[in-house]
Design a protein around this motif. Structure first.
Motif, PDB file in Angstrom:
ATOM      1  N   LEU A  16      35.178  21.421 -39.740  1.00  0.00           N
ATOM      2  CA  LEU A  16      34.405  20.179 -39.771  1.00  0.00           C
ATOM      3  C   LEU A  16      34.443  19.412 -38.452  1.00  0.00           C
ATOM      4  O   LEU A  16      33.776  18.391 -38.321  1.00  0.00           O
ATOM      5  CB  LEU A  16      34.900  19.273 -40.900  1.00  0.00           C
ATOM      6  CG  LEU A  16      34.759  19.832 -42.320  1.00  0.00           C
ATOM      7  CD1 LEU A  16      35.392  18.877 -43.326  1.00  0.00           C
ATOM      8  CD2 LEU A  16      33.298  20.081 -42.659  1.00  0.00           C
ATOM      9  N   GLY A  17      35.228  19.882 -37.489  1.00  0.00           N
ATOM     10  CA  GLY A  17      35.305  19.199 -36.199  1.00  0.00           C
ATOM     11  C   GLY A  17      35.944  17.838 -36.291  1.00  0.00           C
ATOM     12  O   GLY A  17      35.498  16.880 -35.657  1.00  0.00           O
ATOM     13  N   THR A  18      37.025  17.721 -37.067  1.00  0.00           N
ATOM     14  CA  THR A  18      37.657  16.427 -37.297  1.00  0.00           C
ATOM     15  C   THR A  18      38.879  16.177 -36.415  1.00  0.00           C
ATOM     16  O   THR A  18      39.571  15.172 -36.592  1.00  0.00           O
ATOM     17  CB  THR A  18      38.086  16.307 -38.772  1.00  0.00           C
ATOM     18  OG1 THR A  18      38.935  17.419 -39.105  1.00  0.00           O
ATOM     19  CG2 THR A  18      36.875  16.305 -39.690  1.00  0.00           C
ATOM     20  N   ALA A  19      39.173  17.071 -35.474  1.00  0.00           N
ATOM     21  CA  ALA A  19      40.341  16.858 -34.612  1.00  0.00           C
ATOM     22  C   ALA A  19      40.179  15.616 -33.747  1.00  0.00           C
ATOM     23  O   ALA A  19      41.164  14.963 -33.390  1.00  0.00           O
ATOM     24  CB  ALA A  19      40.575  18.085 -33.731  1.00  0.00           C
ATOM     25  N   ALA A  20      38.938  15.283 -33.389  1.00  0.00           N
ATOM     26  CA  ALA A  20      38.629  14.065 -32.645  1.00  0.00           C
ATOM     27  C   ALA A  20      37.226  13.627 -33.038  1.00  0.00           C
ATOM     28  O   ALA A  20      36.443  14.405 -33.594  1.00  0.00           O
ATOM     29  CB  ALA A  20      38.727  14.294 -31.135  1.00  0.00           C
TER      30      ALA A  20
ATOM     31  N   ILE B  31      26.831  15.983 -43.815  1.00  0.00           N
ATOM     32  CA  ILE B  31      26.249  15.516 -42.558  1.00  0.00           C
ATOM     33  C   ILE B  31      26.581  16.453 -41.412  1.00  0.00           C
ATOM     34  O   ILE B  31      25.990  16.359 -40.326  1.00  0.00           O
ATOM     35  CB  ILE B  31      26.718  14.080 -42.245  1.00  0.00           C
ATOM     36  CG1 ILE B  31      25.646  13.325 -41.436  1.00  0.00           C
ATOM     37  CG2 ILE B  31      28.053  14.078 -41.541  1.00  0.00           C
ATOM     38  CD1 ILE B  31      24.358  13.095 -42.167  1.00  0.00           C
ATOM     39  N   ARG B  32      27.509  17.388 -41.640  1.00  0.00           N
ATOM     40  CA  ARG B  32      27.862  18.379 -40.625  1.00  0.00           C
ATOM     41  C   ARG B  32      27.196  19.728 -40.874  1.00  0.00           C
ATOM     42  O   ARG B  32      27.417  20.660 -40.104  1.00  0.00           O
ATOM     43  CB  ARG B  32      29.383  18.551 -40.563  1.00  0.00           C
ATOM     44  CG  ARG B  32      30.103  17.398 -39.872  1.00  0.00           C
ATOM     45  CD  ARG B  32      31.598  17.434 -40.165  1.00  0.00           C
ATOM     46  NE  ARG B  32      32.362  16.543 -39.311  1.00  0.00           N
ATOM     47  CZ  ARG B  32      32.464  15.233 -39.478  1.00  0.00           C
ATOM     48  NH1 ARG B  32      31.820  14.659 -40.488  1.00  0.00           N
ATOM     49  NH2 ARG B  32      33.193  14.484 -38.655  1.00  0.00           N
ATOM     50  N   LEU B  33      26.420  19.851 -41.906  1.00  0.00           N
ATOM     51  CA  LEU B  33      25.684  21.080 -42.151  1.00  0.00           C
ATOM     52  C   LEU B  33      24.386  21.071 -41.351  1.00  0.00           C
ATOM     53  O   LEU B  33      23.800  20.006 -41.106  1.00  0.00           O
ATOM     54  CB  LEU B  33      25.412  21.259 -43.640  1.00  0.00           C
ATOM     55  CG  LEU B  33      26.658  21.474 -44.511  1.00  0.00           C
ATOM     56  CD1 LEU B  33      26.260  21.618 -45.975  1.00  0.00           C
ATOM     57  CD2 LEU B  33      27.455  22.687 -44.054  1.00  0.00           C
TER      58      LEU B  33
ATOM     59  N   HIS C 163      34.495  13.226 -31.637  1.00  0.00           N
ATOM     60  CA  HIS C 163      33.291  13.791 -31.035  1.00  0.00           C
ATOM     61  C   HIS C 163      33.092  15.278 -31.319  1.00  0.00           C
ATOM     62  O   HIS C 163      32.034  15.836 -31.034  1.00  0.00           O
ATOM     63  CB  HIS C 163      33.321  13.586 -29.523  1.00  0.00           C
ATOM     64  CG  HIS C 163      34.394  14.365 -28.831  1.00  0.00           C
ATOM     65  ND1 HIS C 163      35.720  14.345 -29.224  1.00  0.00           N
ATOM     66  CD2 HIS C 163      34.361  15.200 -27.756  1.00  0.00           C
ATOM     67  CE1 HIS C 163      36.437  15.108 -28.427  1.00  0.00           C
ATOM     68  NE2 HIS C 163      35.638  15.658 -27.533  1.00  0.00           N
ATOM     69  N   LEU C 164      34.085  15.932 -31.905  1.00  0.00           N
ATOM     70  CA  LEU C 164      34.014  17.392 -32.051  1.00  0.00           C
ATOM     71  C   LEU C 164      33.154  17.836 -33.232  1.00  0.00           C
ATOM     72  O   LEU C 164      32.879  19.032 -33.368  1.00  0.00           O
ATOM     73  CB  LEU C 164      35.424  17.974 -32.177  1.00  0.00           C
ATOM     74  CG  LEU C 164      36.287  17.878 -30.915  1.00  0.00           C
ATOM     75  CD1 LEU C 164      37.664  18.486 -31.161  1.00  0.00           C
ATOM     76  CD2 LEU C 164      35.621  18.562 -29.727  1.00  0.00           C
ATOM     77  N   TRP C 165      32.711  16.903 -34.077  1.00  0.00           N
ATOM     78  CA  TRP C 165      31.822  17.280 -35.178  1.00  0.00           C
ATOM     79  C   TRP C 165      30.553  17.948 -34.662  1.00  0.00           C
ATOM     80  O   TRP C 165      29.943  18.766 -35.362  1.00  0.00           O
ATOM     81  CB  TRP C 165      31.475  16.052 -36.014  1.00  0.00           C
ATOM     82  CG  TRP C 165      30.619  15.056 -35.299  1.00  0.00           C
ATOM     83  CD1 TRP C 165      31.026  13.999 -34.551  1.00  0.00           C
ATOM     84  CD2 TRP C 165      29.184  15.039 -35.269  1.00  0.00           C
ATOM     85  NE1 TRP C 165      29.942  13.325 -34.038  1.00  0.00           N
ATOM     86  CE2 TRP C 165      28.797  13.943 -34.463  1.00  0.00           C
ATOM     87  CE3 TRP C 165      28.193  15.836 -35.832  1.00  0.00           C
ATOM     88  CZ2 TRP C 165      27.460  13.627 -34.224  1.00  0.00           C
ATOM     89  CZ3 TRP C 165      26.857  15.521 -35.590  1.00  0.00           C
ATOM     90  CH2 TRP C 165      26.505  14.425 -34.793  1.00  0.00           C
ATOM     91  N   PHE C 166      30.149  17.612 -33.445  1.00  0.00           N
ATOM     92  CA  PHE C 166      28.960  18.219 -32.843  1.00  0.00           C
ATOM     93  C   PHE C 166      29.070  19.740 -32.827  1.00  0.00           C
ATOM     94  O   PHE C 166      28.089  20.456 -33.066  1.00  0.00           O
ATOM     95  CB  PHE C 166      28.791  17.684 -31.420  1.00  0.00           C
ATOM     96  CG  PHE C 166      27.826  18.461 -30.575  1.00  0.00           C
ATOM     97  CD1 PHE C 166      26.458  18.348 -30.768  1.00  0.00           C
ATOM     98  CD2 PHE C 166      28.278  19.320 -29.588  1.00  0.00           C
ATOM     99  CE1 PHE C 166      25.567  19.066 -29.989  1.00  0.00           C
ATOM    100  CE2 PHE C 166      27.401  20.039 -28.807  1.00  0.00           C
ATOM    101  CZ  PHE C 166      26.037  19.912 -29.013  1.00  0.00           C
ATOM    102  N   PHE C 167      30.268  20.249 -32.558  1.00  0.00           N
ATOM    103  CA  PHE C 167      30.445  21.695 -32.495  1.00  0.00           C
ATOM    104  C   PHE C 167      30.263  22.344 -33.861  1.00  0.00           C
ATOM    105  O   PHE C 167      29.771  23.466 -33.961  1.00  0.00           O
ATOM    106  CB  PHE C 167      31.826  22.028 -31.918  1.00  0.00           C
ATOM    107  CG  PHE C 167      31.920  21.801 -30.438  1.00  0.00           C
ATOM    108  CD1 PHE C 167      31.631  22.818 -29.550  1.00  0.00           C
ATOM    109  CD2 PHE C 167      32.272  20.561 -29.934  1.00  0.00           C
ATOM    110  CE1 PHE C 167      31.704  22.611 -28.180  1.00  0.00           C
ATOM    111  CE2 PHE C 167      32.343  20.338 -28.568  1.00  0.00           C
ATOM    112  CZ  PHE C 167      32.060  21.374 -27.690  1.00  0.00           C
ATOM    113  N   ALA C 168      30.679  21.650 -34.923  1.00  0.00           N
ATOM    114  CA  ALA C 168      30.474  22.194 -36.262  1.00  0.00           C
ATOM    115  C   ALA C 168      28.994  22.406 -36.540  1.00  0.00           C
ATOM    116  O   ALA C 168      28.593  23.396 -37.163  1.00  0.00           O
ATOM    117  CB  ALA C 168      31.086  21.253 -37.307  1.00  0.00           C
ATOM    118  N   VAL C 169      28.159  21.495 -36.056  1.00  0.00           N
ATOM    119  CA  VAL C 169      26.709  21.607 -36.266  1.00  0.00           C
ATOM    120  C   VAL C 169      26.097  22.659 -35.346  1.00  0.00           C
ATOM    121  O   VAL C 169      25.338  23.535 -35.786  1.00  0.00           O
ATOM    122  CB  VAL C 169      26.025  20.244 -36.034  1.00  0.00           C
ATOM    123  CG1 VAL C 169      24.507  20.373 -36.172  1.00  0.00           C
ATOM    124  CG2 VAL C 169      26.548  19.209 -37.017  1.00  0.00           C
TER     125      VAL C 169
END
Length: 373
Positions: free
Chosen positions: A123-127, A193-195, A129-135
């Motif tokens: 889910l890119g939850t480490a920080a 929202i990350r799909l 801004h990383l959610w972008f990578f999940a998408v």
């Protein structure tokens, strides 16, 4: 595979988006201002208005991928290049941000639990801004299928119909994500929202522009810059003003109702599309040359690494600034100072690392020109 030609707008658009990302991640600290005052409302506006950054990055990704991988190309080669471009940096920085969180003061968090690692990876939850990578990883994986579907509509002369359908579908998806999150729990919203459907319209819009770049330029070039800027400015005033009014009336961001979130999701694409047009017009103006043009191009070329490391720089700069001055996020001077520091230091660090073997590969740098997607 089609021949790759440099698309001159791309470097500038990446740079503009990186600046907007930094603005978002600095202005979001309005939540730490104890009172709802003018400074808080101004940062709410900036926070919302600068959210075009990720949609523009995804639009760029669709544009560049479609310019590079069109017609006949090797699937294994495509996936190998995509994996090599995105997975090592994502895995490395996920590990770093899990060990050294940057929300609040920088600290060593110790070895994370397995569930935190799983959430961070998927889910890119480490920080923040990383959610972008999940998408974007999902869109990279699905690109061969997406482009085939686009080709069917394009050959039938119905590409614009497809874009309108995807716009409608994306709005429904994002509104539905908020509704499900409100009634079934926030975790559902975090996942939905990350799909990839949450940003699919912007990605396919980029594919469409790549397929019809000449037509895109010929349509945009005769438009009045003043009218395009006015359209984007009106969109910013509408979405940013709506959220500023919500915070003012409810006493904070958390007081927003489901209706506010849904209206925002309905309006945002109609703001982001004119913003893309404005950014392209600015890119054309910068293409005339000069110091500003060179600086903008260079910033864009290094935007991938800047995106990865800027939260570290923001957190470090804020800690240093607060300790030296006694100021906090409640002071006006903090925001421009931290923004300038984040822009300059992030760029300088990535610029230096881009010339170091292996480190340069992980933060992007000159790799952008050889592997533009």
């Amino acid at each position: 595979m089609a021949a790759v030609a440099w698309i001159r707008e791309i470097e500038y658009l990446r740079g503009f988006s990186a600046l907007a990302v930094i603005a978002v991640h600095i202005s979001m600290n309005f939540t730490l201002i104890p009172a709802v005052n003018l400074l808080a409302l101004l940062n709410v506006f900036v926070y919302i208005a600068a959210h075009f950054a990720v949609p523009v990055f995804i639009f760029i990704s669709g544009w560049v991928l479609a310019a590079r991988y069109w017609g006949e190309y090797s699937g294994p080669v495509y996936y190998r290049r995509r994996a090599r471009a995105v997975l090592p940096p994502y895995l490395l920085f996920t590990a770093l941000y899990l060990l050294v969180p940057v929300e609040g003061a920088i600290r060593f968090a110790g070895v994370p639990a397995l569930d935190a690692v799983a959430s961070a990876l998927f889910l890119g939850t480490a920080a923040y801004h990383l959610w972008f990578f999940a998408v974007i990883i999902q869109l990279y994986v699905l690109y061969p299928l997406i482009v085939r579907g686009y080709n069917v509509f394009d050959r039938a002369g119905a590409a614009l119909f497809l874009l309108l359908a995807l716009l409608f579908f994306q709005i429904l998806w994002n509104v539905g994500a908020h509704a499900i999150g409100a009634f079934a729990g926030a975790d559902w919203y975090t996942v939905l929202i990350r799909l990839f459907p949450s940003h699919l319209f912007y990605f396919v819009l980029g594919i469409h522009v790549a397929r019809h770049t000449g037509r895109f330029r010929s349509v945009l070039r005769p438009l009045s810059p003043a009218r395009v800027i006015a359209a984007a400015g009106a969109g910013a005033l509408l979405v940013g003003g709506m959220w500023a009014a919500t915070v003012l009336l409810s006493g904070g961001f958390s007081g927003a109702t489901l209706g506010v979130f849904c209206v925002y999701r309905l309006l945002e694409p109609f703001y982001y599309v004119p913003v893309i047009a404005v950014l392209v017009l600015v890119a054309w103006r910068l293409e005339a040359g000069g110091i500003l043009s060179a600086a903008s191009r260079s910033f864009g070329e290094h935007s991938f690494g800047i995106y990865l490391i800027h939260p570290f720089v923001i957190a470090a700069a804020a800690s240093l600034w607060f300790s030296l001055t006694g100021f906090s996020w409640a002071d006006w001077l903090t925001y421009p100072v931290i923004f300038a520091a984040a822009v300059l230091v992030s760029y300088a660090v990535v610029r230096v690392l881009s010339g170091v073997p292996y480190a340069g590969w992980l933060v992007g740098g000159s790799r952008v020109r050889r592997e533009p997607g």
